[in-house]
Design an enzyme around this catalytic site. Structure first.
Site, PDB file in Angstrom:
ATOM      1  N   HIS A   5       0.996  -0.875  -0.016  1.00 23.91           N
ATOM      2  CA  HIS A   5       0.044   0.130  -0.417  1.00 23.91           C
ATOM      3  C   HIS A   5       1.368   1.677   0.018  1.00 23.91           C
ATOM      4  O   HIS A   5       0.177   2.333  -0.776  1.00 23.91           O
ATOM      5  CB  HIS A   5      -1.067   0.014   1.217  1.00 23.91           C
ATOM      6  CG  HIS A   5      -2.158  -1.616   1.485  1.00 23.91           C
ATOM      7  ND1 HIS A   5      -1.900  -2.610   1.532  1.00 23.91           N
ATOM      8  CD2 HIS A   5      -3.282  -0.922   1.009  1.00 23.91           C
ATOM      9  CE1 HIS A   5      -3.005  -2.988   1.174  1.00 23.91           C
ATOM     10  NE2 HIS A   5      -4.118  -2.443   0.923  1.00 23.91           N
ATOM     11  N   ASP A  64      -4.686  -5.927  -8.002  1.00 26.47           N
ATOM     12  CA  ASP A  64      -5.204  -5.459  -6.781  1.00 26.47           C
ATOM     13  C   ASP A  64      -5.522  -3.927  -7.192  1.00 26.47           C
ATOM     14  O   ASP A  64      -5.193  -3.009  -8.006  1.00 26.47           O
ATOM     15  CB  ASP A  64      -3.474  -5.786  -6.319  1.00 26.47           C
ATOM     16  CG  ASP A  64      -4.247  -5.575  -4.217  1.00 26.47           C
ATOM     17  OD1 ASP A  64      -5.031  -4.834  -3.859  1.00 26.47           O
ATOM     18  OD2 ASP A  64      -3.334  -5.856  -2.992  1.00 26.47           O
TER      19      ASP A  64
END
Length: 612
Positions: free
Chosen positions: A259, A332
Site C-alpha cells: 500500500h 489489486d
C-alpha cells in the site's frame, strides 16, 4: 527481527511432511455443491456474448474493464458529503452517473465509502446499481464486489455473520469449517447483491515481519494453505458468488506493505514453486473464477523488475501459460503505491492489460485511466481484439454467476439469510476450534471461578475491523462475566504510558488474576513493560495475542499464553471460553514462532498447541 531464512526453511520442512428485467426479482443462491467449479461455457453462450460485444463502442468496452469505488449508501441519492467526494474524485455525483458516464463493469464496496451501513441498505444500493446498468444503451449487469475475508478484513459488519479469519481457520485445521464459513458468508453476500468476494487470501505467510498479510494468510505450510484455499473457493462459489484468490504470485514473504511501497520477493523459481505456487494451483483446480495480482517485484521471473501486476512474464507466462489459468485476472487496487512508483497513473492500466490483466481495480483517476486505455487502442498499442478477449472473460463470469438472468435481490432475501441465528451459532462453533494455547506452565489455565473469580482485563483496544464490535478488552470482560467471573476491563492501548501501567497494576491489586491482550509486540513495544509489571505482582497473568501470534517470543516470564489470531468479537468470545475452561483449546499453530534472542531457532513449531 525474526530470521526470514529460518522461517522459510521451517515452512519448507512442514510442507514436505443486467440484466433484462426492469424490476427486482428474487434469484435464490444455489445450494452448496451445485457450482464448486466453473463449467465450460456453451457455444450458444459465447455466441450470444459475442453479439453483445459487437454492439458496444470502444468507450463502452473499455469501461467494462474497470471496477471502481463510489461514495454513498444509495445509487442515486447519497448524502451531500458523498456527492462532494464523488465529484472531487470521479467527476460524477453518484453510482448511477458513474455507470452512465464510464460504463464501468464493476463497483467495489467499502465501509469508508459508506456503502455498507446495514444489510437492507446494501441490498437497495446493489439494486440501484443494477437498475442503472440496465438503463444503459447496451445493458450489462455490474459485478459488485467487496473484500470480505473475515477476521481483520471485513467490509460488511454486524448484523451480518462474521467468521474467524484465515489464520484462525488455519489453526483450526478443518477444511469443512473453511468451506462452511465461505458458503455461509457467500450466501449472505449474495442476498445483499454482492456477487464477488476478493477472498480467500492464498499467500503463504513465511515472514513473521510481513506488515500487510500476517493473519490474513492461512499459515506458513504451503500444502495446508492450499487445502484451505480450495475449501473456501468451493464454499464461496457453491453459494453462487465469484471467489478471488490473492495476491499472485504470492505476497507472503515481504517486510514491505505494498500500500505504501514496492516490495521485493527474492524467492528463486524453485522456492516459488514449493512455497508460493501450491495455493494458487489448488484454487485453479477448484475452478476459481478470478485471481488478483500483487504489486510486488519478483526478479527471478522478470528481470525488468516491474511489479507483477504489470509483468507479462508473470501474468501471461506463468499464470496463463504455465498454470493454464483462463479465468478473470484482476489487479489489486491501482491506487496503491506499489504499482504507482515506477510508472505514471496513465501508463499503469495500459501496462496491466498488456501483461495479461482483465479487470482494472480502483484507479486513483478513472478519467485519466479510461482515456489512456482508449488512446492505447487508437494508437495500436492495444488492439480492440485484445479488449474483446478480456471482455469475454468478464462477461462469461457474469453469466456464470447469474447476473444476466437476474442481478437483483430483495429485503426478504436479506431477512431470510443474513445474520440468522443458525449462521451466528455456526460462526461461534467454528471459532471454538481455533484458539491456540501456546504455554500453560503450572496449569495457570483454565482460570477457576473459585480461586480467580475477580479478573482484570487490560491491554490493547485497537480499532475493530469494520462492523465487528469491540473494543477487545470490553468483549473479553463481558464474556468472562457471562461465564461466571467478575471481570473488569481497563484499556491500556497499543503503547501504554507509565501512568497507564501504574493504573493497571493498582487495579490488579483488587483482583485475583489478569488477562492482558497484546498486539504485534515488537522489541521496543511498551506493551512489554506492561506485561512485566503485571508479572511482578505475582498474580496469575494470562497473555492473549489478538493479532499475529508471535508476541510470546518477546514476553519473558509469561507462563500462560494464547493466540486468537484476531480481535473480532467471534474470536475473542471463543478465547474467553477457553480461558474460563468452558472449552478445551484445540487450535494448532499454522506458523512457526521463532525465538527473539536466537531467531534461527523455533520457539514453537508449526502444529504446536496445548490442551487441558
Amino acid at each position: 527481527m525474526h530470521s526470514r531464512r529460518t522461517v522459510l526453511t521451517t515452512a519448507a520442512a512442514a510442507a514436505a511432511a443486467c440484466a433484462t428485467g426492469a424490476t427486482p426479482a428474487h434469484a435464490a443462491a444455489p445450494t452448496i455443491g451445485t457450482q464448486p467449479s466453473a463449467p465450460a461455457p456453451s457455444a450458444a453462450s459465447r455466441a450470444r456474448l459475442r453479439r453483445l460485444i459487437s454492439r458496444m463502442t470502444p468507450e463502452e468496452k473499455v469501461g467494462q474493464l474497470f471496477v471502481m469505488r463510489v461514495y454513498g449508501h444509495s445509487a442515486t441519492d447519497p448524502d451531500p458529503a458523498d456527492v462532494a467526494a464523488n465529484q472531487k474524485e470521479i467527476g460524477v455525483a453518484n453510482a448511477a452517473e458513474l455507470i452512465a458516464k464510464y460504463h464501468v463493469g464493476g463497483i467495489i464496496y467499502f465501509g469508508w465509502a459508506h456503502n455498507t451501513r446495514e444489510p437492507h441498505q446494501i441490498a437497495d444500493l446493489s439494486n440501484g446499481i443494477q437498475k442503472a446498468a440496465a438503463a444503459q444503451r447496451v445493458p450489462i449487469p455490474l459485478l459488485i464486489s467487496t473484500d470480505q475475508e473475515h477476521g481483520i478484513v471485513a467490509r460488511v459488519g454486524a448484523p451480518a455473520t462474521l467468521f474467524p479469519g484465515a489464520m484462525a481457520l488455519g489453526a483450526g485445521g478443518s477444511r469443512d469449517d473453511a468451506r462452511t464459513a465461505a458458503r455461509i458468508a457467500g450466501e449472505e453476500l449474495y442476498a445483499m447483491g454482492i456477487r464477488q468476494n476478493y477472498a480467500p487470501d492464498a499467500d503463504v505467510n513465511v515472514n513473521p515481519a510481513n506488515p500487510v498479510i500476517g493473519v490474513r494468510s492461512f499459515g506458513a505450510d504451503p500444502q495446508a494453505v492450499a487445502r484451505m484455499v480450495s475449501a473456501e473457493v468451493k464454499g464461496y462459489q457453491g453459494a453462487g458468488i465469484a471467489s478471488c484468490a490473492k495476491h499472485f504470485p504470492g505476497h507472503g514473504d515481504t517486510d514491505t506493505d505494498s500500500h505504501v511501497g514496492l516490495p521485493y520477493i527474492h524467492h528463486t523459481a524453485e522456492q516459488w514453486e514449493r512455497l508460493d505456487a501450491p495455493p494458487f494451483k489448488a484454487a485453479i483446480a477448484a475452478g476459481i473464477d478470478s485471481i488478483m495480482t500483487a504489486h510486488i517485484v519478483v526478479p527471478a521471473f522478470d528481470s525488468s523488475e516491474d511489479p507483477a501486476t504489470l509483468s507479462r512474464p508473470i501474468l501471461t507466462g506463468i499464470l496463463r501459460e504455465r498454470l493454464g489459468y483462463d479465468g478473470v485476472v484482476v489487479t489489486d487496487s491501482l491506487g496503491m503505491e506499489g504499482v504507482r512508483v515506477k510508472y505514471g497513473d496513465a501508463r499503469v492500466p495500459v501496462l496491466a492489460l498488456k501483461a495479461g490483466v482483465d479487470q482494472l481495480l480502483n484507479p486513483p483517476d478513472l478519467s485519466l485511466a479510461h482515456a489512456a486505455v482508449l488512446k492505447a487502442i487508437q494508437e495500436g498499442e492495444l488492439t480492440e481484439r485484445d479488449i474483446d478477449t478480456r471482455l469475454m472473460r468478464i462477461l462469461l463470469l457474469k453469466e456464470r454467476r447469474g447476473l444476466f438472468k437476474d442481478p437483483y435481490t430483495t429485503h426478504r432475501d436479506v431477512d431470510r439469510v443474513v445474520g440468522t441465528r443458525s449462521h451466528l451459532t455456526t460462526a461461534d462453533r467454528i471459532a471454538d476450534r481455533t484458539t491456540t494455547l501456546l504455554r500453560n506452565d503450572a496449569d495457570i489455565l483454565p482460570l477457576s471461578r473459585r480461586r480467580e473469580r475477580r479478573v482484570l482485563v487490560v491491554g490493547v483496544d485497537a480499532a475493530a475491523p469494520s462492523g465487528t464490535g469491540g473494543p477487545p478488552t470490553t468483549v473479553l470482560a463481558k464474556t468472562l462475566t457471562e461465564l461466571g467471573f467478575s471481570a473488569l476491563a481497563l484499556s491500556t492501548g497499543l503503547a501504554p504510558t507509565q501512568q497507564q501501567i501504574d493504573a493497571a497494576v493498582a487495579a490488579l491489586g483488587e483482583r485475583d488474576a489478569v488477562v492482558v491482550a497484546t498486539y504485534n509486540v515488537s522489541a521496543q513495544s511498551p506493551q512489554r513493560k506492561l506485561v512485566g509489571a503485571l508479572l511482578d505482582t505475582g498474580k496469575p497473568v494470562v497473555q492473549l495475542a489478538v493479532r499475529n501470534p508471535y508476541d510470546i517470543a518477546r514476553l519473558d516470564g509469561v507462563r500462560a499464553a494464547l493466540a486468537s489470531y484476531s480481535w473480532t468479537d467471534v474470536e475473542l468470545r471463543a478465547a474467553a471460553r477457553v480461558i474460563a475452561g468452558r472449552l478445551d483449546p484445540t487450535g494448532r499453530l499454522p506458523v512457526a514462532i521463532m525465538r527473539a534472542d536466537t531467531p534461527d531457532q523455533a520457539l514453537y513449531q508449526i502444529g504446536h498447541g496445548l490442551s487441558y
